[in-house]
Design a protein around this motif. Structure first.
Motif, PDB file in Angstrom:
ATOM      1  N   UNK A 172       0.932  -1.277   0.048  1.00  0.00           N
ATOM      2  CA  UNK A 172      -0.220   0.132   0.128  1.00  0.00           C
ATOM      3  C   UNK A 172       0.823   1.227  -0.072  1.00  0.00           C
ATOM      4  N   UNK A 173       0.340   2.256  -0.840  1.00  0.00           N
ATOM      5  CA  UNK A 173       1.033   3.401  -0.700  1.00  0.00           C
ATOM      6  C   UNK A 173       0.674   4.360   0.498  1.00  0.00           C
ATOM      7  N   UNK A 174       1.186   4.225   1.700  1.00  0.00           N
ATOM      8  CA  UNK A 174       0.723   4.613   2.865  1.00  0.00           C
ATOM      9  C   UNK A 174       1.024   6.285   2.746  1.00  0.00           C
ATOM     10  N   UNK A 175       2.225   6.587   2.235  1.00  0.00           N
ATOM     11  CA  UNK A 175       2.587   7.591   2.324  1.00  0.00           C
ATOM     12  C   UNK A 175       1.789   8.764   1.427  1.00  0.00           C
ATOM     13  N   UNK A 176       1.251   8.076   0.177  1.00  0.00           N
ATOM     14  CA  UNK A 176       0.365   8.934  -0.505  1.00  0.00           C
ATOM     15  C   UNK A 176      -0.980   9.479   0.389  1.00  0.00           C
ATOM     16  N   UNK A 177      -1.582   8.445   1.069  1.00  0.00           N
ATOM     17  CA  UNK A 177      -2.999   8.749   1.842  1.00  0.00           C
ATOM     18  C   UNK A 177      -2.381   9.685   2.880  1.00  0.00           C
ATOM     19  N   UNK A 178      -1.554   9.646   3.690  1.00  0.00           N
ATOM     20  CA  UNK A 178      -0.731  10.315   4.640  1.00  0.00           C
ATOM     21  C   UNK A 178      -0.710  11.748   4.139  1.00  0.00           C
ATOM     22  N   UNK A 179      -0.245  11.982   2.843  1.00  0.00           N
ATOM     23  CA  UNK A 179      -0.074  13.166   2.205  1.00  0.00           C
ATOM     24  C   UNK A 179      -1.377  13.914   2.388  1.00  0.00           C
ATOM     25  N   UNK A 180      -2.345  13.248   1.733  1.00  0.00           N
ATOM     26  CA  UNK A 180      -3.723  14.066   1.857  1.00  0.00           C
ATOM     27  C   UNK A 180      -4.184  14.242   3.229  1.00  0.00           C
ATOM     28  N   UNK A 181      -3.838  13.469   4.267  1.00  0.00           N
ATOM     29  CA  UNK A 181      -4.047  13.734   5.690  1.00  0.00           C
ATOM     30  C   UNK A 181      -3.740  14.800   6.316  1.00  0.00           C
ATOM     31  N   UNK A 182      -2.187  15.254   5.690  1.00  0.00           N
ATOM     32  CA  UNK A 182      -1.486  16.287   6.162  1.00  0.00           C
ATOM     33  C   UNK A 182      -1.938  17.559   5.376  1.00  0.00           C
ATOM     34  N   UNK A 183      -2.167  17.289   4.345  1.00  0.00           N
ATOM     35  CA  UNK A 183      -2.991  18.513   3.678  1.00  0.00           C
ATOM     36  C   UNK A 183      -4.412  18.949   4.312  1.00  0.00           C
ATOM     37  N   UNK A 184      -5.214  17.887   4.778  1.00  0.00           N
ATOM     38  CA  UNK A 184      -6.346  18.509   5.527  1.00  0.00           C
ATOM     39  C   UNK A 184      -6.184  19.061   6.878  1.00  0.00           C
ATOM     40  N   UNK A 185      -5.066  18.286   7.414  1.00  0.00           N
ATOM     41  CA  UNK A 185      -4.892  18.842   8.880  1.00  0.00           C
ATOM     42  C   UNK A 185      -4.169  20.254   8.709  1.00  0.00           C
ATOM     43  N   UNK A 186      -3.078  20.437   7.489  1.00  0.00           N
ATOM     44  CA  UNK A 186      -2.713  21.855   7.773  1.00  0.00           C
ATOM     45  C   UNK A 186      -3.732  22.938   7.209  1.00  0.00           C
ATOM     46  N   UNK A 187      -4.804  22.532   6.577  1.00  0.00           N
ATOM     47  CA  UNK A 187      -5.882  23.246   5.956  1.00  0.00           C
ATOM     48  C   UNK A 187      -6.876  23.743   7.059  1.00  0.00           C
ATOM     49  N   UNK A 188      -6.967  22.672   8.389  1.00  0.00           N
ATOM     50  CA  UNK A 188      -7.930  22.925   9.224  1.00  0.00           C
ATOM     51  C   UNK A 188      -7.393  23.385  10.571  1.00  0.00           C
ATOM     52  N   UNK A 189      -5.992  23.357  10.667  1.00  0.00           N
ATOM     53  CA  UNK A 189      -5.390  23.766  11.929  1.00  0.00           C
ATOM     54  C   UNK A 189      -5.662  25.363  12.126  1.00  0.00           C
ATOM     55  N   UNK A 190      -5.874  25.823  13.324  1.00  0.00           N
ATOM     56  CA  UNK A 190      -5.658  27.216  13.957  1.00  0.00           C
ATOM     57  C   UNK A 190      -4.655  27.244  14.482  1.00  0.00           C
ATOM     58  N   UNK A 191      -3.837  26.294  15.098  1.00  0.00           N
ATOM     59  CA  UNK A 191      -2.440  26.617  15.760  1.00  0.00           C
ATOM     60  C   UNK A 191      -1.372  26.807  14.885  1.00  0.00           C
ATOM     61  N   UNK A 192      -1.471  26.173  13.798  1.00  0.00           N
ATOM     62  CA  UNK A 192      -0.383  25.766  12.883  1.00  0.00           C
ATOM     63  C   UNK A 192       0.598  25.003  13.425  1.00  0.00           C
ATOM     64  N   UNK A 193       0.030  24.004  14.229  1.00  0.00           N
ATOM     65  CA  UNK A 193       0.889  23.046  15.114  1.00  0.00           C
ATOM     66  C   UNK A 193       0.282  21.780  15.097  1.00  0.00           C
ATOM     67  N   UNK A 194       0.624  20.573  14.656  1.00  0.00           N
ATOM     68  CA  UNK A 194       0.308  19.205  14.360  1.00  0.00           C
ATOM     69  C   UNK A 194       1.087  18.092  15.100  1.00  0.00           C
ATOM     70  N   UNK A 195       0.663  17.008  15.315  1.00  0.00           N
ATOM     71  CA  UNK A 195       1.339  15.912  15.750  1.00  0.00           C
ATOM     72  C   UNK A 195       1.134  14.693  15.110  1.00  0.00           C
ATOM     73  N   UNK A 196       2.242  13.671  15.185  1.00  0.00           N
ATOM     74  CA  UNK A 196       2.167  12.350  14.656  1.00  0.00           C
ATOM     75  C   UNK A 196       2.519  11.528  15.679  1.00  0.00           C
ATOM     76  N   UNK A 197       1.821  10.474  16.059  1.00  0.00           N
ATOM     77  CA  UNK A 197       1.916   9.236  16.884  1.00  0.00           C
ATOM     78  C   UNK A 197       1.970   7.964  16.276  1.00  0.00           C
ATOM     79  N   UNK A 198       3.275   7.597  16.078  1.00  0.00           N
ATOM     80  CA  UNK A 198       3.625   6.323  15.409  1.00  0.00           C
ATOM     81  C   UNK A 198       3.801   5.026  16.661  1.00  0.00           C
ATOM     82  N   UNK A 199       3.113   3.844  16.047  1.00  0.00           N
ATOM     83  CA  UNK A 199       3.149   2.833  16.989  1.00  0.00           C
ATOM     84  C   UNK A 199       4.496   2.264  17.108  1.00  0.00           C
ATOM     85  N   UNK A 200       5.215   1.894  16.198  1.00  0.00           N
ATOM     86  CA  UNK A 200       6.432   1.324  16.306  1.00  0.00           C
ATOM     87  C   UNK A 200       7.595   1.851  15.226  1.00  0.00           C
TER      88      UNK A 200
END
Length: 355
Positions: free
Chosen positions: A153-181
């Motif tokens: 799976x091209x996880x990086x491509x779907x995650x790119x869209x998630x990043x576009x969505x997050x940056x478009x919606x954030x009011x703080x210009x500050x995001x986070x990413x939690x990875x399991x392993x």
């Protein structure tokens, strides 16, 4: 025992697409995207006898509301649509018995057999060699034998869209990413997410936290640690946190609810799969990784006579990854997301797979 084993012996645009290049691919080095694979109807005649499909989950097992549950949805669809006799097994907490699960399914006459997760790679290779007449598939790992199909799976491509969505919606210009392993697979989620966010706001801040080191899979089933990690991010100013941490994501959602902030789910549409009503509204969207499609299409291709020895990649071109829209929270940025998707599919944007 070994002698006994030898004697016994792949959402819209991807629906109806078969996973493997079947007779056209002879070795394990071949590969294709789901959109390029031939239909099962073009393969040799269907295997004889009842369709018995075995599936071995990744750590955490069924009920994680994410990765494993997505795989089970594909297995269940095979039961409903193809009349398959299905059986699923879950590994020990440390995953040490993955090979035993595969052999248990093989000895019980299941064919094909699917290992869910890259950690099955070595065990699939060994077991497939012991049972050459059985077809295997492994999710998130490449084919390593003539009777093994790699479902990638091209996880990086779907995650790119998630990043576009997050940056478009954030009011703080500050995001986070939690990875399991902290391994190469989960780093693909991180890399795509950060790249997508920075494509919208180059100076945006993205906090990164992994719950366990490479080789230690407890990070995928530790909601308490997921909650602590996300709490720190929200306290430090992030207003949206994206997780790729399996069952640990429940803790991220709990932290988001407590902080009255937002989160982004992964693999499944987690606004629908998370049962806690108070957590559902915090999930702005989820990065969909269509493991259900990959599992089902592999089984359907097998039923049509397809063989292994190749890899199939599910990417944005075939909607193998994408974003969920439940709740309507990203409906207002649909044009922006569609444009980013088109640029990736057209090759104008190359999404990094490493941070």
């Amino acid at each position: 025992m070994l002698g006994k084993r030898f004697n016994r012996m792949a959402i819209g645009s991807v629906a109806g697409v078969m996973l493997m290049a079947a007779a056209a691919c002879g070795g394990s080095g071949g590969g294709t995207t789901a959109s390029e694979a031939p239909s099962a109807g073009a393969s040799s005649e269907a295997p004889k006898g009842a369709l018995k499909v075995g599936l071995a989950f990744d750590v955490g097992g069924r009920g994680d509301k994410s990765f494993n549950d997505a795989a089970y949805a594909g297995l269940e669809k095979a039961k409903t649509d193809l009349g398959a006799d299905i059986k699923e097994l879950s590994p020990a907490a440390d995953g040490s018995n993955r090979g035993d699960l595969l052999r248990q399914l093989a000895d019980a006459g299941y064919n094909p057999i699917i290992g869910v997760g890259f950690a099955y790679g070595d065990d699939i290779k060994k077991t497939a060699a012991e049972y050459p007449d059985i077809q295997f598939a492994v999710v998130d790992s490449a084919s390593n034998g003539p009777n093994v199909t790699g479902l990638l799976f091209a996880e990086e491509q779907g995650s790119y869209l998630a990043g576009v969505a997050a940056a478009s919606k954030t009011k703080a210009d500050h995001l986070g990413f939690v990875g399991g392993v902290e391994n190469d697979l989960i780093k693909k989620f991180q890399a795509g997410f950060v790249a997508g966010a920075k494509s919208v706001k180059p100076d945006i801040k993205v906090d990164i936290k992994y719950l366990s080191p490479d080789g230690d899979f407890k990070g995928f089933k530790d909601p308490a640690s997921g909650k602590v990690a996300a709490e720190k991010m929200y306290q430090d100013g992030a207003d949206i946190v994206y997780h790729a941490s399996g069952d640990s994501g429940l803790g991220v959602f709990q932290a988001a609810a407590a902080a009255k902030k937002k989160a982004i789910g992964v693999d499944s549409d987690q606004r629908q799969t998370v049962k806690e009503a108070d957590l559902q509204p915090v999930i702005m969207t989820s990065m969909l990784k269509r493991v259900d499609v990959g599992v089902f299409e592999f089984i359907k291709a097998f039923q049509g006579g397809a063989k292994g020895g190749t890899n199939v990649t599910y990417d944005l071109k075939v909607d193998g990854v994408g974003l969920s829209t439940t709740g309507g929270e990203i409906d207002d940025i649909k044009d922006k997301l569609d444009a980013a998707k088109k640029d990736i599919v057209d090759g104008k944007i190359t999404v990094p797979s490493k941070p």
